[in-house]
Design an enzyme around this catalytic site. Structure first.
Site, PDB file in Angstrom:
ATOM      1  N   LYS A 146       0.843  -1.136   0.014  1.00 14.90           N
ATOM      2  CA  LYS A 146       0.067   0.107   0.025  1.00 14.90           C
ATOM      3  C   LYS A 146       0.970   1.325   0.037  1.00 14.90           C
ATOM      4  CE  LYS A 146      -3.970   2.024   2.648  1.00 14.90           C
ATOM      5  NZ  LYS A 146      -4.562   1.933   3.800  1.00 14.90           N
ATOM      6  N   SER A 219      -9.407   2.288   2.545  1.00 13.27           N
ATOM      7  CA  SER A 219      -8.402   2.960   1.733  1.00 13.27           C
ATOM      8  C   SER A 219      -7.138   1.991   1.178  1.00 13.27           C
ATOM      9  CB  SER A 219      -7.576   4.133   2.809  1.00 13.27           C
ATOM     10  OG  SER A 219      -6.880   3.513   3.881  1.00 13.27           O
ATOM     11  N   SER A 243     -10.253  -0.494   6.380  1.00 14.55           N
ATOM     12  CA  SER A 243      -9.552   0.011   5.137  1.00 14.55           C
ATOM     13  C   SER A 243      -8.695  -1.362   4.821  1.00 14.55           C
ATOM     14  CB  SER A 243      -8.597   0.877   5.394  1.00 14.55           C
ATOM     15  OG  SER A 243      -9.029   2.235   5.669  1.00 14.55           O
TER      16      SER A 243
END
Length: 549
Positions: A146, A219, A243
């Site tokens: 990420k 996210s 997330s």
């Protein structure tokens, strides 16, 4: 529904002239890193189908061996490399090529550095040839990362153009994984502010591979889209409000939010350092349940607490559930928002299957004041009233995304002085104690519940996080798994006009049109008390096995 071109659908966040100039450079730099030989034909990109999951197999850019490698889960990749049946170079090359294809269809990446990954893999292969053994349990395993995990020499950021950087050092998690043999090759997209259950940034809007009219979540949405496209078999996510679990659920993959401060977080890029009203967790997003267990066993086995004094030195203990009857609570809804029909169908299926099994005892789980808990965590997220977010947007000339505006707006969000912060933390702690007492009164080992108030949502509409954020407030670990069902417009319809339980429920009902969600995976979530991460994994295995028997 208005038809939007693929080019418009995947477009990123805008801003003033200065912002647009910087954004263009960032996007062009990424575009230049995708090899010409991996560029999809314009005809595919002009008007792709809503379900794009099959395109990597049919586009002709991957050979049979590469397609076979990218079908493997992380556990199988590690096993084959350790047995000498697969090289690290072939593994990262296959996943890297597929990631390049996935990005063109989903905007899932912010950096692509396959050449660096291959160099790292070559060193690992040389070690294996010389020593006849692996360097560690993740020897040669390609792991996607990420965007806000610093990886030395790669691009990353904390949700705004003003804090984009080329990292000079690895963060703790990357350093640990690298020492265990992992190989890094891509960084993935995430939303403005890192606080959406959607993923739209300077780099583009990430699309759900199963239905590009829907979000892959956020996210960690770049991760979920990439893994669903099989451009990665294991990725790193973070979860402070859903997330990891939301994106995993939306894309039909696996993911676990561990109890906070059990996995390393030191060095992550963020913009509210010192704000500890809610702790985020780092964890895996992957293609199988066994991969979640593998990740936690290996990472916790490396004892990250030796590096980071904020990490609790708690090993993973997975109980043997053959010695006791698992007591499972089914939470059909949270008393605030009723899930959409596909999720209710999934819950009814798992209930029926579990009730028919002699291995488990099934009870109704009654939620405790989730509306109050959700309001507390919403207030904890931005104790400065959203001032930092507004400042960062202004400094970068970046347009505020509607979901950013929503997440920092009243009534939940307001500025606090020190005394008000103490009062808010006291409300949090009192709620946690009340909820703990309630959990014990329910006499359950785990709870199975929705991870969201439906399947993947339409873009820019995810304005209720209660099904995940409540567990962040309580710091209860949760794992998401696919049921094997997908939304079906022929059967997933309201049998009678629903009566809203709340304003949030009324909004959720207004979003539902069965045809729009066609093909979206139906996923569920298994939750248990703080530090019962091993129980969550063991229970999830039992529940999924019974569900799919």
């Amino acid at each position: 529904m208005v038809t939007v071109s693929f080019k418009e659908k995947i477009k990123g966040i805008g801003g003033d002239a200065s912002y647009e100039a910087k954004a263009r450079i960032l996007r062009e730099q990424l575009e230049a890193k995708i090899p010409a030989g991996l560029k999809l034909p314009p005809a595919i990109l002009e008007d792709p189908p809503l379900d794009i999951t099959h395109i990597p197999e049919t586009c002709g850019l991957l050979d049979a061996q590469e397609l076979a490698i990218t079908e493997l889960d992380a556990t199988a990749v590690c096993q084959k490399i350790a047995a000498g049946e697969l090289t690290a170079v072939k593994a990262v090359t296959a996943f890297g090529k597929r990631a390049a294809i996935a990005h063109q269809l989903t905007a899932c990446l912010v950096d692509f550095f396959l050449d660096e990954g291959i160099k790292q893999a070559q060193q690992l292969d040389e070690y294996f040839q010389k020593e006849g053994k692996v360097i560690g349990p993740f020897h040669g395993l390609p792991i996607s990362v990420k965007g806000h995990y610093p990886v030395k020499g790669t691009v990353g950021g904390a949700g705004f153009i003003v804090n984009m950087e080329t990292s000079t050092e690895d963060c703790d998690m990357i350093s640990i994984l690298r020492s265990l043999g992992a190989v890094f090759y891509v960084k993935t997209n995430q939303p403005q502010s890192l606080m959406h259950l959607e993923s739209m940034s300077t780099y583009g809007r990430v699309l759900n591979p199963h239905n590009t009219n829907l979000t892959p979540g956020g996210s960690s949405g770049g991760e979920s889209a990439l893994i669903a496209m099989k451009g990665s078999c294991m990725g790193l996510g973070t979860d402070g409000g859903g997330s990891i679990r939301g994106p995993s659920a939306h894309c039909g993959i696996y993911g676990i939010r561990p109890s906070s401060r059990t996995t390393p977080t030191h060095g992550l890029l963020w913009y509210q350092h010192g704000q500890d009203g809610v702790f985020s967790s780092t964890g895996p997003m992957c293609r199988s349940a066994r991969d979640m267990r593998l990740f936690l066993e290996v990472v916790l086995g490396a004892n990250p607490a030796l590096r980071d004094p904020d990490v609790f030195p708690i090993p993973l203990k997975v109980p043997d559930l053959t010695q006791k009857k698992l007591r499972v609570g089914i939470m059909m809804h949270d008393g605030v928002v009723m899930p959409h029909p596909p999720t209710i169908r999934g819950l009814n299926l798992v209930r029926a299957k579990l009730e028919a099994s002699s291995e488990v005892e099934v009870v109704d789980y009654i939620p405790y004041d989730h509306d109050r808990g959700y309001s507390i965590i919403r207030e904890l997220y931005y104790e400065d009233g959203g001032a930092t977010v507004r400042r960062l947007l202004e400094e970068g000339g970046e347009d505020m995304h509607p979901l950013t505006e929503w997440v920092i707006s009243p009534p939940y969000v307001k500025n606090h002085d020190a005394a008000q912060v103490w009062k808010l933390r006291d409300r949090r702690d009192n709620f946690r104690r009340e909820y703990s007492d309630h959990w014990w009164s329910q006499n359950v080992d785990v709870v199975v519940c929705p991870p969201f108030q439906g399947t993947a949502s339409r873009h820019d509409t995810a304005k209720y996080w209660g099904y995940t954020a409540i567990w962040n407030l309580l710091d209860y670990p949760g794992a998401v798994f696919p049921t094997g069902l997908v939304a079906d417009p022929a059967i997933d319809i309201y049998q009678e006009s629903p009566s809203p339980m709340s304003a949030a429920d009324e909004y959720n009902i207004s979003l539902y049109d069965a045809a729009i969600f066609k093909g979206a995976p139906v996923s569920l979530q298994t939750v248990s008390r703080k530090f019962n991460d091993g129980l969550v994994l063991a229970a999830q295995d039992v529940i999924e096995r019974i569900l799919k028997s």
